[in-house]
Write a protein that holds these residues in place. Structure first.
Motif, PDB file in Angstrom:
ATOM      1  N   ILE A  61       1.106  -1.036   0.154  1.00  0.00           N
ATOM      2  CA  ILE A  61      -0.078  -0.468   0.085  1.00  0.00           C
ATOM      3  C   ILE A  61       0.702   0.967   0.152  1.00  0.00           C
ATOM      4  CG2 ILE A  61      -1.517   1.753   1.161  1.00  0.00           C
ATOM      5  CD1 ILE A  61      -2.611  -1.182   2.067  1.00  0.00           C
ATOM      6  N   CYS A  62       1.957   1.712   1.221  1.00  0.00           N
ATOM      7  CA  CYS A  62       2.891   2.363   0.802  1.00  0.00           C
ATOM      8  C   CYS A  62       3.653   2.334  -0.285  1.00  0.00           C
ATOM      9  CB  CYS A  62       4.083   2.514   2.040  1.00  0.00           C
ATOM     10  SG  CYS A  62       2.664   2.514   3.698  1.00  0.00           S
ATOM     11  N   ARG A  63       3.944   1.996  -1.070  1.00  0.00           N
ATOM     12  CA  ARG A  63       4.438   1.926  -1.610  1.00  0.00           C
ATOM     13  C   ARG A  63       3.923   2.387  -3.752  1.00  0.00           C
ATOM     14  NH1 ARG A  63       8.376  -3.627  -1.943  1.00  0.00           N
ATOM     15  NH2 ARG A  63      10.136  -2.858  -0.330  1.00  0.00           N
ATOM     16  N   ILE A  64       2.556   1.777  -3.487  1.00  0.00           N
ATOM     17  CA  ILE A  64       1.850   2.200  -4.747  1.00  0.00           C
ATOM     18  C   ILE A  64       1.473   3.715  -4.438  1.00  0.00           C
ATOM     19  CG2 ILE A  64      -0.810   1.418  -5.553  1.00  0.00           C
ATOM     20  CD1 ILE A  64      -0.520  -1.638  -4.837  1.00  0.00           C
ATOM     21  N   ASN A 253      11.926  -3.780 -14.874  1.00  0.00           N
ATOM     22  CA  ASN A 253      12.420  -3.682 -12.836  1.00  0.00           C
ATOM     23  C   ASN A 253      12.261  -4.642 -12.100  1.00  0.00           C
ATOM     24  OD1 ASN A 253      13.817  -2.369 -11.043  1.00  0.00           O
ATOM     25  ND2 ASN A 253      12.785  -0.234 -11.763  1.00  0.00           N
ATOM     26  N   LEU A 254      10.478  -5.481 -12.923  1.00  0.00           N
ATOM     27  CA  LEU A 254      10.583  -6.197 -12.330  1.00  0.00           C
ATOM     28  C   LEU A 254      11.092  -8.000 -12.948  1.00  0.00           C
ATOM     29  CD1 LEU A 254       8.150  -7.435  -9.767  1.00  0.00           C
ATOM     30  CD2 LEU A 254       6.203  -7.778 -12.163  1.00  0.00           C
ATOM     31  N   SER A 255      11.022  -7.918 -13.457  1.00  0.00           N
ATOM     32  CA  SER A 255      12.267  -8.952 -14.191  1.00  0.00           C
ATOM     33  C   SER A 255      13.527  -9.300 -12.904  1.00  0.00           C
ATOM     34  CB  SER A 255      12.671  -9.443 -15.814  1.00  0.00           C
ATOM     35  OG  SER A 255      13.627 -10.370 -15.986  1.00  0.00           O
ATOM     36  N   VAL A 384       8.293   8.954 -13.689  1.00  0.00           N
ATOM     37  CA  VAL A 384       8.475   8.278 -14.590  1.00  0.00           C
ATOM     38  C   VAL A 384       9.439   6.552 -13.854  1.00  0.00           C
ATOM     39  CG1 VAL A 384       7.733   6.545 -15.921  1.00  0.00           C
ATOM     40  CG2 VAL A 384       7.108   8.663 -16.255  1.00  0.00           C
ATOM     41  N   ARG A 385      10.618   6.976 -13.854  1.00  0.00           N
ATOM     42  CA  ARG A 385      11.599   6.145 -13.114  1.00  0.00           C
ATOM     43  C   ARG A 385      11.082   5.967 -11.697  1.00  0.00           C
ATOM     44  NH1 ARG A 385      17.978   5.921 -14.865  1.00  0.00           N
ATOM     45  NH2 ARG A 385      18.592   4.518 -13.806  1.00  0.00           N
ATOM     46  N   PRO A 386      11.648   6.941 -10.995  1.00  0.00           N
ATOM     47  CA  PRO A 386      10.766   5.918  -9.758  1.00  0.00           C
ATOM     48  C   PRO A 386       9.945   5.314  -9.308  1.00  0.00           C
ATOM     49  CG  PRO A 386      10.735   8.087  -9.459  1.00  0.00           C
ATOM     50  CD  PRO A 386      11.799   8.149 -10.969  1.00  0.00           C
ATOM     51  N   LEU A 391       6.008   0.643  -8.130  1.00  0.00           N
ATOM     52  CA  LEU A 391       5.308  -0.042  -9.036  1.00  0.00           C
ATOM     53  C   LEU A 391       5.855  -1.482  -8.815  1.00  0.00           C
ATOM     54  CD1 LEU A 391       2.117  -0.813  -9.852  1.00  0.00           C
ATOM     55  CD2 LEU A 391       2.577   0.172 -11.521  1.00  0.00           C
ATOM     56  N   SER A 392       6.825  -1.553  -9.041  1.00  0.00           N
ATOM     57  CA  SER A 392       7.840  -2.991  -9.624  1.00  0.00           C
ATOM     58  C   SER A 392       7.598  -3.337  -7.911  1.00  0.00           C
ATOM     59  CB  SER A 392       8.819  -2.597 -10.532  1.00  0.00           C
ATOM     60  OG  SER A 392       9.320  -4.460 -10.191  1.00  0.00           O
TER      61      SER A 392
END
Length: 499
Positions: A61-64, A253-255, A384-386, A391-392
């Protein structure tokens, strides 16, 4: 790179080194927080499955929310008017406040419900303060130069030194906190000392950026018309290339994050509770970042960025296939570990090249935005990058929570956490050797299915996510080298007409 006069060359050389070196401290702190926070909690706080799930949900939640807050912070930076420019105040304020919160998270002697409550508050504050620094730091990059070669040099160098910070963190923190070389023979003491040192380095590195980096056109930036939130949203979401690039960054990023996210626990379960194993693994994986910095300029002389991405994607797939097969069928522990390290180097090189190019893609959308709208808006676009990183990270945390709860990892980690705290409270009984033997016995009770599940998740999901990023790149991103040159030519013509 264009010919620079002596003054321009001096500024450029100073900027590229000071700016890039400043990223070491940032990523030391970010790595301690991102890659080791969950490990710290699992192996020192003795959380129940319910508490672990609660903490995971709080993190998501905090990261979103923090990701949603990024464009707002970008707008605040765009509207900042000081004699130090619009980026430096937020870089410095964010670094100092974030370092303080980081130290508090790792030093508060709380457990159970009290820790969960304190963690909720501190976690949110950490995200807010890091956003100040993160958007300010990366938003500054395009203001240092608009020349393609110079931009590539600074972007690649900043990514290299950011990677160096990650390597140092992932290499040193496991040794200093886990196993026979842990500070004070306890992960509790080890993490406390490490957090304090890294917090100080973070502040020092970012202070050097604020003092040593000279931005171009600071006076012009201060004279720009302030923009509102509505226009900020329009800038970010009406630029289709920014949107497609953001999705590329998200999936790449997620990968790359999943291998290291699960790697520590996978290594503990497969090879033993010793920080040096994790360090060796990270050295190989992190060395790929340095190799990408060396290889990328060489590749660009003969290949387009899309061709390099094809090569990096292929290398990543091969690396993960080898990891899945060798970990499953090779039973010799030593051979299996050495192969894991070699495979991580291969995987890391593919990921690092892909991510480096994706970062350049985002930088190039600055000029594309100016080409389409007449405005650059660096901080807004670079927010957008951070945002995608966070989100990742949120998606990553969901995956981690589901996997760890499914395999029952907390049953193992709680026993080890108890040993770590007892070693701190009763060092005469819980000596290094006694604690090591106890933990080895605990790990021997873990089922083979637990490590197999981790191995499958670590191999399959990253390939899927990077594949999505690859597909978007090939189908949707249009600012290749030829298009970018056309944009720069048009912008120079416009600027000439204005003069």
């Amino acid at each position: 790179m264009k010919n620079l006069n002596p003054v321009q060359k001096s500024y450029f050389n100073r900027n590229k080194w000071v700016y890039s070196l400043g990223g070491v401290g940032r990523d030391l702190a970010y790595s301690l927080y991102t890659y080791f926070l969950l490990t710290f909690i699992l192996y020192t706080k003795g959380v129940t499955s319910a508490q672990f799930a609660t903490i995971s949900i709080i993190m998501v939640i905090c990261r979103i929310w923090d990701g949603i807050n990024d464009p707002i912070m970008g707008g605040i930076i765009e509207n900042t008017r000081t004699k130090f420019g619009k980026f430096k105040p937020w870089i410095f304020i964010g670094a100092v406040t974030n370092a303080v919160v980081l130290v508090l998270i790792y030093t508060l002697p709380l457990k159970g419900t009290a820790f969960v409550i304190a963690f909720t508050f501190l976690y949110l504050i950490w995200d807010i303060t890091y956003t100040m620094n993160d958007i300010g730091y990366w938003g500054m990059l395009p203001s240092l130069t608009s020349e393609p070669r110079e931009r590539d040099v600074i972007t690649s160098m900043s990514n290299l030194f950011a990677g160096l910070g990650t390597i140092l963190a992932n290499g040193l923190i496991p040794i200093l906190t886990v196993g026979s070389h842990a500070i004070g023979n306890s992960a509790v003491t080890g993490y406390k000392v490490v957090a304090i040192v890294i917090g100080l380095v973070f502040i020092g590195c970012q202070s050097s950026v604020c003092i040593g980096v000279k931005e171009k056109n600071v006076e012009a930036a201060m004279a720009e018309e302030k923009i509102g939130f509505k226009k900020m949203v329009q800038i970010v979401f009406n630029n289709k290339q920014v949107l497609w690039t953001s999705l590329i960054l998200l999936f790449v990023n997620l990968s790359g994050a999943l291998l290291t996210a699960f790697g520590t626990n996978y290594i503990y379960l497969s090879y033993g509770y010793e920080g040096s194993f994790t360090t060796i693994f990270v050295v190989f994986y992190g060395a790929a970042s340095g190799l990408s910095f060396v290889i990328y300029p060489m590749l660009t002389k003969k290949l387009t960025r899309n061709q390099i991405i094809k090569m990096s994607f292929a290398a990543t797939i091969i690396g993960y296939i080898c990891f899945l097969l060798s970990g499953t069928f090779i039973k010799n522990v030593n051979l299996s570990f050495y192969l894991l390290c070699a495979e991580s180097l291969f995987i890391g090189l593919g990921y690092s090249l892909f991510y480096l190019i994706a970062a350049i893609f985002l930088s190039n959308t600055i000029e594309y935005n100016e080409y389409m709208t007449g405005e650059r808006n660096e901080a807004l676009i670079f927010s957008v990058r951070p945002f995608m990183a966070k989100l990742s990270s949120s998606l990553q945390q969901v995956i981690i929570m589901v996997v760890y709860l499914a395999i029952g990892l907390t049953e193992i980690t709680n026993k080890i956490s108890n040993a770590e705290n007892l070693a701190l409270q009763n060092p005469d009984l819980w000596t290094v050797k006694y604690k090591a033997n106890y933990i080895a016995e605990v790990l021997s009770g873990a089922s083979s299915g637990m490590t197999l599940a981790l191995r499958i998740v670590m191999a399959v999901l990253p390939v899927i996510f990077m594949g999505i990023g690859y597909f978007i790149t090939m189908r949707k991103y249009i600012i290749d080298e030829k298009k970018y040159d056309e944009i720069l030519t048009e912008l120079k013509a416009r600027h000439g007409e204005e003069e």
